[in-house]
Design a protein around this motif. Sequence first.
Motif, PDB file in Angstrom:
ATOM      1  N   THR A  18     -19.917   4.185 -42.550  1.00 50.90           N
ATOM      2  CA  THR A  18     -19.930   3.298 -41.545  1.00 50.90           C
ATOM      3  C   THR A  18     -21.315   3.073 -40.759  1.00 50.90           C
ATOM      4  OG1 THR A  18     -19.352   5.039 -39.895  1.00 50.90           O
ATOM      5  CG2 THR A  18     -17.865   3.523 -40.634  1.00 50.90           C
ATOM      6  N   ASP A  19     -22.199   3.872 -40.950  1.00 52.20           N
ATOM      7  CA  ASP A  19     -23.571   3.864 -40.570  1.00 52.20           C
ATOM      8  C   ASP A  19     -24.437   3.310 -41.733  1.00 52.20           C
ATOM      9  OD1 ASP A  19     -23.734   5.970 -42.232  1.00 52.20           O
ATOM     10  OD2 ASP A  19     -25.072   7.120 -41.189  1.00 52.20           O
ATOM     11  N   THR A  21     -25.722  -0.511 -43.796  1.00 57.29           N
ATOM     12  CA  THR A  21     -25.274  -1.913 -43.757  1.00 57.29           C
ATOM     13  C   THR A  21     -25.833  -2.603 -45.194  1.00 57.29           C
ATOM     14  OG1 THR A  21     -26.082  -2.178 -41.339  1.00 57.29           O
ATOM     15  CG2 THR A  21     -26.170  -4.142 -42.749  1.00 57.29           C
ATOM     16  N   PRO A  55     -29.253  -4.073 -37.567  1.00 63.10           N
ATOM     17  CA  PRO A  55     -29.278  -2.532 -36.829  1.00 63.10           C
ATOM     18  C   PRO A  55     -30.403  -1.789 -37.423  1.00 63.10           C
ATOM     19  CG  PRO A  55     -27.266  -2.546 -38.097  1.00 63.10           C
ATOM     20  CD  PRO A  55     -28.021  -3.847 -38.527  1.00 63.10           C
ATOM     21  N   SER A  57     -31.142   1.457 -36.624  1.00 61.10           N
ATOM     22  CA  SER A  57     -30.736   2.608 -36.489  1.00 61.10           C
ATOM     23  C   SER A  57     -30.060   2.925 -37.873  1.00 61.10           C
ATOM     24  CB  SER A  57     -29.951   3.152 -35.496  1.00 61.10           C
ATOM     25  OG  SER A  57     -28.656   2.505 -35.223  1.00 61.10           O
ATOM     26  N   GLU A  58     -29.473   2.041 -38.620  1.00 64.06           N
ATOM     27  CA  GLU A  58     -28.740   2.255 -39.953  1.00 64.06           C
ATOM     28  C   GLU A  58     -29.651   1.868 -40.975  1.00 64.06           C
ATOM     29  OE1 GLU A  58     -25.333  -0.003 -39.939  1.00 64.06           O
ATOM     30  OE2 GLU A  58     -24.692   0.753 -38.063  1.00 64.06           O
TER      31      GLU A  58
END
Length: 112
Positions: A18-19, A21, A55, A57-58
């Motif tokens: 989930t983290d 992309t 994002p 952070s991903e």
Amino acid sequence: MNQVPSVSVVDLPAELPTDVTLLDVREQDEWDAGHAPDAVHIPMGELAARLGELPESEAVYVICRSGGRSARVTQYLNANGWDATNVDGGMQSWAAGSRPMESVSGQEPEVL
């Protein structure tokens, strides 16, 4: 050319964490014909103007048709603070690996 971090489709988990992309940088017609179900679509030419959609952070896996455009985008993202990895072989390898695909039209997805 600097080494671009890359991963082959077979080394990607079937279910991306989930983290992570998955960024598809192909053109609109290529996206419409067939893409990975959970991918984010930002064509390469629009990326600089749309960086806010990614994002920071991903981890970002970048994919195109065969790996050329995504390698350039991976370099660009890494130079600008992202943790990006190129998907070797692109959507051609994705499709060859029988990974899930969908199309915008509802037709059988294909890689243009």
